[in-house]
Design an enzyme around this catalytic site. Structure first.
Site, PDB file in Angstrom:
ATOM      1  N   HIS B 153      31.592  36.340  65.586  1.00 25.73           N
ATOM      2  CA  HIS B 153      32.116  35.140  66.246  1.00 25.73           C
ATOM      3  C   HIS B 153      32.771  34.221  65.227  1.00 25.73           C
ATOM      4  CE1 HIS B 153      28.046  33.766  64.917  1.00 25.73           C
ATOM      5  NE2 HIS B 153      28.685  32.649  64.663  1.00 25.73           N
ATOM      6  N   HIS B 199      26.905  33.457  71.519  1.00 21.03           N
ATOM      7  CA  HIS B 199      28.265  32.919  71.362  1.00 21.03           C
ATOM      8  C   HIS B 199      29.220  33.993  70.872  1.00 21.03           C
ATOM      9  CE1 HIS B 199      26.398  32.498  67.524  1.00 21.03           C
ATOM     10  NE2 HIS B 199      27.044  31.467  67.050  1.00 21.03           N
ATOM     11  N   HIS B 214      33.640  28.609  60.224  1.00 16.35           N
ATOM     12  CA  HIS B 214      33.241  29.882  59.619  1.00 16.35           C
ATOM     13  C   HIS B 214      33.565  31.069  60.510  1.00 16.35           C
ATOM     14  CE1 HIS B 214      29.486  29.193  62.056  1.00 16.35           C
ATOM     15  NE2 HIS B 214      29.523  30.508  62.179  1.00 16.35           N
ATOM     16  N   HIS B 246      18.695  28.808  62.845  1.00 17.55           N
ATOM     17  CA  HIS B 246      19.315  27.773  63.661  1.00 17.55           C
ATOM     18  C   HIS B 246      18.412  27.442  64.841  1.00 17.55           C
ATOM     19  CE1 HIS B 246      23.204  27.778  61.782  1.00 17.55           C
ATOM     20  NE2 HIS B 246      23.431  29.039  62.029  1.00 17.55           N
ATOM     21  N   TYR B 255      24.757  30.921  55.018  1.00 12.90           N
ATOM     22  CA  TYR B 255      26.173  30.536  54.915  1.00 12.90           C
ATOM     23  C   TYR B 255      26.614  30.507  53.465  1.00 12.90           C
ATOM     24  CZ  TYR B 255      26.226  29.025  59.754  1.00 12.90           C
ATOM     25  OH  TYR B 255      26.168  28.995  61.111  1.00 12.90           O
ATOM     26  N   GLU B 265      29.453  33.452  57.464  1.00 16.05           N
ATOM     27  CA  GLU B 265      28.035  33.526  57.820  1.00 16.05           C
ATOM     28  C   GLU B 265      27.663  34.991  57.969  1.00 16.05           C
ATOM     29  OE1 GLU B 265      26.970  32.601  61.947  1.00 16.05           O
ATOM     30  OE2 GLU B 265      25.004  31.881  61.320  1.00 16.05           O
TER      31      GLU B 265
END
Lengths: 109, 307
Positions: B153, B199, B214, B246, B255, B265
């Site tokens: 993503h 996501h 990112h 997260h 990251y 990431e």
């Protein structure tokens, strides 16, 4: 290997930078925080400084954050400059100003 | 409702020095170089992807992201989506087949946050790298570095999230999986999906248009995330934050930056999404925990350092 003295006029800090080492890397290795640290890759513009005295070599930097006319005036990114002599620098984004800028981005709050 | 957009297909990233960038994305991330073109662009893929490339690097004097492309199920869906975008008032640009090597025609458009996206139906199917499609082994030998499994993503920063939401959800058929709401109820972050993933693309509110936060790559395990952290130290790569977890998506993550300052990431885990799931909401007041679940404090660099 030669070492050079970097003097940050904005904060009054001094630190040693080895030949071939970037100003930002030298500062970070000593645990100092007198220049804001971003991507360390010449991309984000966070560590912009003005070199007032001294010579240095430049690595590749984003033209948005370090356009040629600014580089002429010594406005460069600390992560991408390598001293050839002792340097006197000042922050363009003050460490405090950087904090203030960060607060603005917190529209997230 | 699904409209035929299938999955993230590619991202074109601008780099300051192609040699350094290719070394980073291959030796460290473990992507595989699959081609180069006469513009000097370099094409890469992660091993488990079936199409020829997912990451395109372009040398430029400003780092950042040129565009992200989504693969749609077929040409009919591409035609319909193109029509739907035009009917909605989105200006579309035709990018001819082969502008990216071995990729069919692309329909490009820019959303109000200032980011360019593309839809396409065809790309050369080369199969997973290093494993057969018949009786495949568990993983290929000869992978480098972090051995990224797939391009997963992108997170973009920009304004006008509500208008971006309308295009992605109402026109392209994405679902809102997670969001961050400020005390007035304004959405300041939106995590959008067309799959079971939490996501496929995400946006965080930021005044300046078109910023790239990112590009993310999937790993199988937390062990692989920790091993990636080791490799970041071994190679003296610029780290941002992690390994950590997260709150948003609950993914386990680290990251770091490519040599031009673009953030990458690698992550594993994360929640799943079905179309009947209602959006998960995080409160902007608790953004520290939403972004970094363990520290519960924002690393300011995460919100401000962008390309």
């Amino acid at each position: 290997m030669a070492e050079f003295q970097v003097f940050n006029r904005t904060t009054g800090d001094h630190f040693i930078c080895q030949e071939g080492q970037s100003v930002l890397k030298a500062m970070e290795q000593l645990g100092m925080k007198c220049v804001p640290v971003g991507c360390r890759g010449g991309g984000c513009g966070f560590c912009k400084i003005r070199v007032l005295e001294g010579d240095f070599k430049c690595g590749k930097m984003s033209k948005v954050h370090a356009p040629p006319e600014a580089v002429e005036k010594g406005e460069v990114l600390a992560c991408r400059i390598y001293p050839l002599t002792d340097l006197t620098i000042e922050c363009v984004l003050l460490p405090e100003a950087a904090l203030a800028k960060q607060t603005t981005t917190k529209t997230l709050r | 409702m699904k409209k035929g957009v299938m999955r993230p297909g590619h991202v074109q990233i601008r780099v300051l020095d192609m040699g350094e960038a290719v070394k980073h994305y291959t030796d460290l991330l473990g992507l595989i170089e699959t081609d180069r073109d006469d513009q000097g662009r370099v094409y890469l893929k992660a091993w488990s992807e079936v199409d020829k490339f997912s990451v395109v690097l372009r040398e430029a004097d400003e780092p950042g992201c040129d565009f992200m492309g989504f693969k749609v199920v077929d040409e009919a869906a591409l035609n319909q989506l193109e029509k739907d975008l035009v009917d909605y008032g989105v200006e579309v640009e035709q990018v001819p087949a082969e502008e990216l090597k071995d990729c069919g025609r692309r329909v490009r458009f820019t959303v109000p946050s200032g980011h360019a996206f593309e839809l396409y139906a065809d790309k050369k199917y080369t199969g997973k790298w290093g494993v057969s499609s018949v009786n495949p082994e568990a993983w290929p030998r000869g992978l480098q570095g972090m051995k990224a499994v797939r391009f997963d993503h992108v997170l973009f920063y920009g304004p006008e999230l509500a208008a971006v939401y309308d295009i992605f959800v109402n026109v392209l058929g994405f679902y809102l999986a997670e969001q961050v709401l400020d005390p007035e109820g304004t959405r300041v972050a939106q995590f959008l999906t067309v799959s079971m993933k939490e996501h496929d693309v995400a946006f965080i509110h930021h005044e300046e248009k078109g910023k790239f936060h990112h590009a993310s790559f999937f790993l199988d395990t937390w062990e692989a995330v920790l091993r990636s952290a080791d490799l970041i130290s071994m190679t003296d790569t610029s780290i941002d934050i992690g390994p950590t977890r997260h709150g948003l998506t609950h993914g386990q993550t680290i990251y770091f930056f490519d040599p031009s300052g673009n953030r990458n990431e690698v992550f594993c885990g994360g929640d799943y999404h079905y179309p009947d799931h209602k959006p998960i909401t995080w409160k902007a007041e608790d953004l520290g925990k939403a972004i970094f679940y363990h520290d519960r404090v924002l690393n300011e660099r995460f919100l401000t350092v962008l390309t």
